[in-house]
Write a protein that holds these residues in place. Structure first.
Motif, mmCIF file in Angstrom:
data_model
loop_
_atom_site.group_PDB
_atom_site.id
_atom_site.type_symbol
_atom_site.label_atom_id
_atom_site.label_comp_id
_atom_site.label_asym_id
_atom_site.label_seq_id
_atom_site.Cartn_x
_atom_site.Cartn_y
_atom_site.Cartn_z
ATOM 1 N N TYR A 63 -9.366 -19.117 15.597
ATOM 2 C CA TYR A 63 -8.799 -17.955 14.900
ATOM 3 C C TYR A 63 -9.877 -17.168 14.154
ATOM 4 O O TYR A 63 -9.871 -15.934 14.174
ATOM 5 C CB TYR A 63 -7.720 -18.425 13.918
ATOM 6 N N GLU A 64 -10.799 -17.884 13.513
ATOM 7 C CA GLU A 64 -11.835 -17.222 12.712
ATOM 8 C C GLU A 64 -12.740 -16.330 13.560
ATOM 9 O O GLU A 64 -13.356 -15.399 13.054
ATOM 10 C CB GLU A 64 -12.689 -18.267 11.989
ATOM 11 N N GLU A 65 -12.815 -16.606 14.871
ATOM 12 C CA GLU A 65 -13.680 -15.830 15.759
ATOM 13 C C GLU A 65 -12.906 -14.806 16.578
ATOM 14 O O GLU A 65 -13.506 -14.004 17.302
ATOM 15 C CB GLU A 65 -14.405 -16.781 16.731
ATOM 16 N N MET A 66 -11.580 -14.827 16.465
ATOM 17 C CA MET A 66 -10.748 -14.064 17.382
ATOM 18 C C MET A 66 -10.995 -12.556 17.303
ATOM 19 O O MET A 66 -11.243 -11.889 18.316
ATOM 20 C CB MET A 66 -9.272 -14.366 17.114
ATOM 21 N N TYR A 67 -10.925 -11.992 16.106
ATOM 22 C CA TYR A 67 -11.065 -10.535 15.989
ATOM 23 C C TYR A 67 -12.470 -10.091 16.376
ATOM 24 O O TYR A 67 -12.631 -9.110 17.122
ATOM 25 C CB TYR A 67 -10.756 -10.075 14.558
ATOM 26 N N ASP A 68 -13.477 -10.795 15.904
ATOM 27 C CA ASP A 68 -14.854 -10.424 16.218
ATOM 28 C C ASP A 68 -15.108 -10.495 17.723
ATOM 29 O O ASP A 68 -15.747 -9.605 18.301
ATOM 30 C CB ASP A 68 -15.826 -11.339 15.472
ATOM 31 N N THR A 69 -14.592 -11.545 18.355
ATOM 32 C CA THR A 69 -14.757 -11.693 19.805
ATOM 33 C C THR A 69 -14.047 -10.570 20.552
ATOM 34 O O THR A 69 -14.593 -9.982 21.494
ATOM 35 C CB THR A 69 -14.216 -13.053 20.283
ATOM 36 N N THR A 70 -12.822 -10.269 20.143
ATOM 37 C CA THR A 70 -12.065 -9.181 20.770
ATOM 38 C C THR A 70 -12.818 -7.867 20.660
ATOM 39 O O THR A 70 -12.958 -7.129 21.645
ATOM 40 C CB THR A 70 -10.677 -9.037 20.120
ATOM 41 N N LYS A 71 -13.322 -7.577 19.465
ATOM 42 C CA LYS A 71 -14.018 -6.307 19.238
ATOM 43 C C LYS A 71 -15.299 -6.222 20.072
ATOM 44 O O LYS A 71 -15.589 -5.190 20.683
ATOM 45 C CB LYS A 71 -14.348 -6.129 17.754
ATOM 46 N N ARG A 72 -16.067 -7.289 20.103
ATOM 47 C CA ARG A 72 -17.339 -7.270 20.833
ATOM 48 C C ARG A 72 -17.115 -7.132 22.346
ATOM 49 O O ARG A 72 -17.793 -6.346 23.016
ATOM 50 C CB ARG A 72 -18.140 -8.536 20.524
ATOM 51 N N LEU A 73 -16.176 -7.897 22.874
ATOM 52 C CA LEU A 73 -15.907 -7.807 24.311
ATOM 53 C C LEU A 73 -15.290 -6.454 24.665
ATOM 54 O O LEU A 73 -15.511 -5.934 25.756
ATOM 55 C CB LEU A 73 -15.000 -8.946 24.759
ATOM 56 N N ALA A 74 -14.535 -5.871 23.724
ATOM 57 C CA ALA A 74 -13.991 -4.531 23.945
ATOM 58 C C ALA A 74 -15.113 -3.491 23.958
ATOM 59 O O ALA A 74 -15.074 -2.528 24.728
ATOM 60 C CB ALA A 74 -12.963 -4.191 22.866
ATOM 61 N N ASP A 75 -16.118 -3.685 23.108
ATOM 62 C CA ASP A 75 -17.284 -2.786 23.115
ATOM 63 C C ASP A 75 -17.999 -2.846 24.465
ATOM 64 O O ASP A 75 -18.386 -1.816 25.028
ATOM 65 C CB ASP A 75 -18.261 -3.167 21.997
ATOM 66 N N ILE A 76 -18.169 -4.069 24.984
ATOM 67 C CA ILE A 76 -18.825 -4.233 26.288
ATOM 68 C C ILE A 76 -17.980 -3.603 27.386
ATOM 69 O O ILE A 76 -18.487 -2.880 28.252
ATOM 70 C CB ILE A 76 -19.068 -5.724 26.586
ATOM 71 N N ASP A 146 -25.993 -10.390 21.121
ATOM 72 C CA ASP A 146 -27.181 -9.544 20.967
ATOM 73 C C ASP A 146 -26.936 -8.151 21.542
ATOM 74 O O ASP A 146 -27.392 -7.150 20.985
ATOM 75 C CB ASP A 146 -28.392 -10.174 21.665
ATOM 76 N N LEU A 147 -26.194 -8.090 22.645
ATOM 77 C CA LEU A 147 -25.896 -6.801 23.277
ATOM 78 C C LEU A 147 -24.964 -5.944 22.430
ATOM 79 O O LEU A 147 -24.951 -4.715 22.559
ATOM 80 C CB LEU A 147 -25.258 -7.023 24.653
ATOM 81 N N THR A 148 -24.183 -6.602 21.555
ATOM 82 C CA THR A 148 -23.221 -5.857 20.735
ATOM 83 C C THR A 148 -23.616 -5.798 19.268
ATOM 84 O O THR A 148 -22.910 -5.177 18.464
ATOM 85 C CB THR A 148 -21.813 -6.490 20.861
ATOM 86 N N ASN A 149 -24.725 -6.441 18.889
ATOM 87 C CA ASN A 149 -25.242 -6.312 17.532
ATOM 88 C C ASN A 149 -25.868 -4.934 17.348
ATOM 89 O O ASN A 149 -26.138 -4.218 18.321
ATOM 90 C CB ASN A 149 -26.292 -7.387 17.245
ATOM 91 N N GLU A 150 -26.115 -4.553 16.111
ATOM 92 C CA GLU A 150 -26.756 -3.265 15.830
ATOM 93 C C GLU A 150 -28.086 -3.178 16.579
ATOM 94 O O GLU A 150 -28.909 -4.092 16.510
ATOM 95 C CB GLU A 150 -26.987 -3.096 14.336
ATOM 96 N N GLY A 151 -28.267 -2.105 17.316
ATOM 97 C CA GLY A 151 -29.461 -1.938 18.133
ATOM 98 C C GLY A 151 -29.280 -2.403 19.559
ATOM 99 O O GLY A 151 -30.116 -2.112 20.425
ATOM 100 N N GLY A 152 -28.174 -3.127 19.832
ATOM 101 C CA GLY A 152 -27.909 -3.619 21.177
ATOM 102 C C GLY A 152 -27.355 -2.532 22.087
ATOM 103 O O GLY A 152 -26.902 -1.478 21.624
#
Length: 216
Positions: A63-76, A146-152
């Motif tokens: 659960y603690e990773e759910m929103y961050d994972t969703t957002k990052r994979l959505a960015d990709i 790394d691909l979704t961090n700032e600068g990625g």
């Protein structure tokens, strides 16, 4: 009124589904609110993001990773223009196996994600490492993060696309849906009673028709 009921009902269904999956109403409601807020500034619709979140939950993402994972994979997904469900499937399979296989590497490559090139920078001969099961899930996750961090390459890609005309139109639709869902939520009791009354009336139309004909 029909839109308020239909859209409000759809949001309510998604909330109940998340509560059932996480077995914690408070956590599910927090995640539901986060997804709703993201939808308004994302080229994805709320229903899409909710579906993707449930797909991730099926792979036992904490659960603690759910929103961050969703957002990052959505960015990709927004960056490569590929259905996010495909990316979640590859990501979830690697997580379940705990190491990268050739099948998932091909899935990432076909989706346009430069996983192979990024891994070569750190492990060298990727295919040899894969054959030995030496490319762990954490290594794959680190590359994607790394691909979704700032600068990625895909950093804040949803926000960038949201500034396009198509993105602004999608955001307008989501803002409208959220407004109707909020109206439905605040009038849930009244709407529910009204629908129950109409349903009961239809279920007993034969009995009611007698009185109507008598009145006529």
């Amino acid at each position: 009124m029909t839109q308020i009921i239909e859209i409000g009902g759809e949001f309510q269904k998604q909330r109940v589904a998340l509560q059932t999956m996480f077995k914690d109403a408070t956590k599910a409601d927090v995640l539901f609110g986060q997804i709703k807020e993201l939808a308004v500034v994302s080229p994805f619709e709320f229903k899409e993001l909710a579906r993707y979140t449930k797909q991730l939950a099926a792979f036992n993402i904490p659960y603690e990773e759910m929103y961050d994972t969703t957002k990052r994979l959505a960015d990709i997904s927004a960056g490569v223009g590929v259905d996010m469900g495909r990316i979640i499937l590859a990501y979830g399979q690697v997580r379940s196996a705990e190491f990268l296989k050739g099948t998932e590497l091909r899935q990432f490559t076909e989706a346009g994600i430069p996983l192979l090139g990024q891994l070569r920078k750190t492990v060298g001969d990727v295919f040899e490492k894969i054959s030995r099961r030496e490319v762990s899930f954490q290594m794959v996750k680190d590359v994607l993060w790394d691909l979704t961090n700032e600068g990625g390459q895909f950093y804040n890609m949803q926000g960038a696309l949201a500034d396009t005309l198509a993105g602004k139109l999608a955001n307008l639709r989501d803002a409208y849906d959220v407004m109707l869902a909020d109206i439905a939520q605040s009038n849930n009791s009244t709407l529910s009673k009204g629908l129950d009354l109409i349903t009961d009336t239809m279920s007993n139309w034969e009995e009611l028709s007698k009185y109507i004909l008598s009145a006529v």
